[in-house]
Design a protein around this motif. Structure first.
Motif, short mmCIF file in Angstrom:
data_model
loop_
_atom_site.label_atom_id
_atom_site.label_comp_id
_atom_site.label_asym_id
_atom_site.label_seq_id
_atom_site.Cartn_x
_atom_site.Cartn_y
_atom_site.Cartn_z
N LEU A 77 0.86 -1.18 0.00
CA LEU A 77 0.00 0.00 0.00
C LEU A 77 0.89 1.23 0.00
CD1 LEU A 77 -2.70 1.52 0.30
CD2 LEU A 77 -2.48 1.23 2.77
N ASN A 103 -7.78 10.83 1.08
CA ASN A 103 -7.25 9.76 0.24
C ASN A 103 -6.72 8.59 1.06
OD1 ASN A 103 -6.89 10.22 -2.92
ND2 ASN A 103 -6.93 12.21 -1.92
N LYS A 118 -9.67 6.54 2.30
CA LYS A 118 -10.22 5.66 1.26
C LYS A 118 -9.31 4.47 1.02
CE LYS A 118 -13.21 4.55 -1.94
NZ LYS A 118 -12.89 3.14 -2.09
N GLN A 119 -8.00 4.69 1.02
CA GLN A 119 -7.06 3.59 0.82
C GLN A 119 -7.19 2.55 1.93
OE1 GLN A 119 -3.26 5.81 0.41
NE2 GLN A 119 -3.05 4.75 -1.54
N GLU A 168 -9.74 2.02 3.92
CA GLU A 168 -11.05 1.37 3.82
C GLU A 168 -10.99 0.22 2.82
OE1 GLU A 168 -15.48 3.21 3.83
OE2 GLU A 168 -14.31 3.63 2.02
N ASP A 169 -10.36 0.45 1.68
CA ASP A 169 -10.21 -0.60 0.67
C ASP A 169 -9.34 -1.74 1.17
OD1 ASP A 169 -11.78 0.87 -1.04
OD2 ASP A 169 -10.12 1.69 -2.19
N ILE A 170 -8.24 -1.40 1.86
CA ILE A 170 -7.33 -2.41 2.39
C ILE A 170 -8.06 -3.33 3.38
CG2 ILE A 170 -5.41 -2.69 4.01
CD1 ILE A 170 -4.53 -2.29 1.16
N GLN A 171 -8.89 -2.73 4.20
CA GLN A 171 -9.63 -3.49 5.20
C GLN A 171 -10.50 -4.57 4.55
OE1 GLN A 171 -9.65 -4.06 8.33
NE2 GLN A 171 -11.40 -3.19 9.42
N THR A 172 -11.26 -4.18 3.53
CA THR A 172 -12.22 -5.11 2.94
C THR A 172 -11.59 -6.06 1.93
OG1 THR A 172 -12.80 -3.41 1.28
CG2 THR A 172 -14.13 -3.51 3.28
N LYS A 173 -10.60 -5.58 1.18
CA LYS A 173 -10.05 -6.39 0.09
C LYS A 173 -8.87 -7.27 0.50
CE LYS A 173 -11.43 -3.02 -3.44
NZ LYS A 173 -10.96 -2.06 -4.48
N TYR A 174 -8.25 -6.95 1.63
CA TYR A 174 -7.05 -7.70 2.02
C TYR A 174 -7.12 -8.22 3.46
CZ TYR A 174 -5.11 -6.10 -2.37
OH TYR A 174 -4.92 -5.88 -3.70
#
Length: 215
Positions: free
Chosen positions: A33, A64, A67-68, A70-76
């Motif tokens: 990330l 920003n 948002k990064q 948030e994405d890391i939490q759900t996708k990884y």
């Protein structure tokens, strides 16, 4: 249940956070990330006139990074995929305290706490520190045009702010290991032996994180 590794690398501008994050991510097979820097439309103006452009700059970074993460939490992280990041979102407060006026900071702090209260927290920190000479040299070497007007006095103060922040972080989070790396002594970009030493330091702490979580 074993906690999925989530490592954050921190330190002042120019110490090599992204370079080390790339190398560690490649070695351990973790998702990388990287923070958004040059895409910030206010950053060049900020380095020319900190007082006038600080609020816009810090708000862009905060939104920003939120948002990064948030994405890391759900996708990884939620699907047990390890992550290594070249920043910790709490760096926002380091910069905001230094650059924002009191009234602006109060507003910013409220927004920061609202956005970050449910964000994933790293279970390991890597802190790179270095002398002002080393920092200035590395900034020149990487040649980002928007960074060429950064004042040395600002970088020196920022280094002090980071040192204070990390000392406080270790007191507040005694269960989160902090790997401290002297950027004057370790050239992990050009020296493979230095990089391997750091890899072993990180591997040792990863093992401890796993043991602590398992227990």
């Amino acid at each position: 249940m074993m906690e999925v590794p989530f490592i954050a690398i921190e330190g002042p501008i120019g110490v090599g956070k992204t370079s080390l994050a790339n190398k560690l991510a490649t070695h351990f097979g973790f998702h990388l990330l990287e923070e958004i820097v040059e895409e910030n439309p206010f950053l060049g103006k900020f380095y020319d006139n900190i007082e006038e452009w600080s609020f816009q700059t810090e708000m862009f970074f905060l939104c920003n990074r939120y948002k990064q993460l948030e994405d890391i939490q759900t996708k990884y992280l939620q699907v047990n995929k390890p992550v290594i990041a070249d920043y910790h979102i709490s760096k926002n407060m380091i910069f905001a305290k230094r650059t924002l006026q009191e009234e602006q900071f109060e507003k910013y702090e409220q927004i920061y706490h609202i956005l970050t209260k449910d964000m994933p927290v790293p279970n390991m920190m890597i802190y790179i520190h270095a002398s002002l000479d080393t920092i200035l040299k590395r900034i020149r070497l990487r040649g980002r045009e928007i960074e060429q007007n950064i004042k040395a006095t600002y970088l020196a103060q920022l280094s002090q702010d980071y040192e204070q922040f990390m000392n406080e972080f270790e007191k507040i989070h005694p269960n989160i290991p902090v790997v401290r790396i002297d950027g004057d002594q370790f050239d992990f970009v050009s020296n493979q032996e230095d990089l391997e030493t750091i890899i072993e330091m990180v591997r040792t702490e990863l093992h401890r994180v796993t043991l602590n979580t398992a227990n």
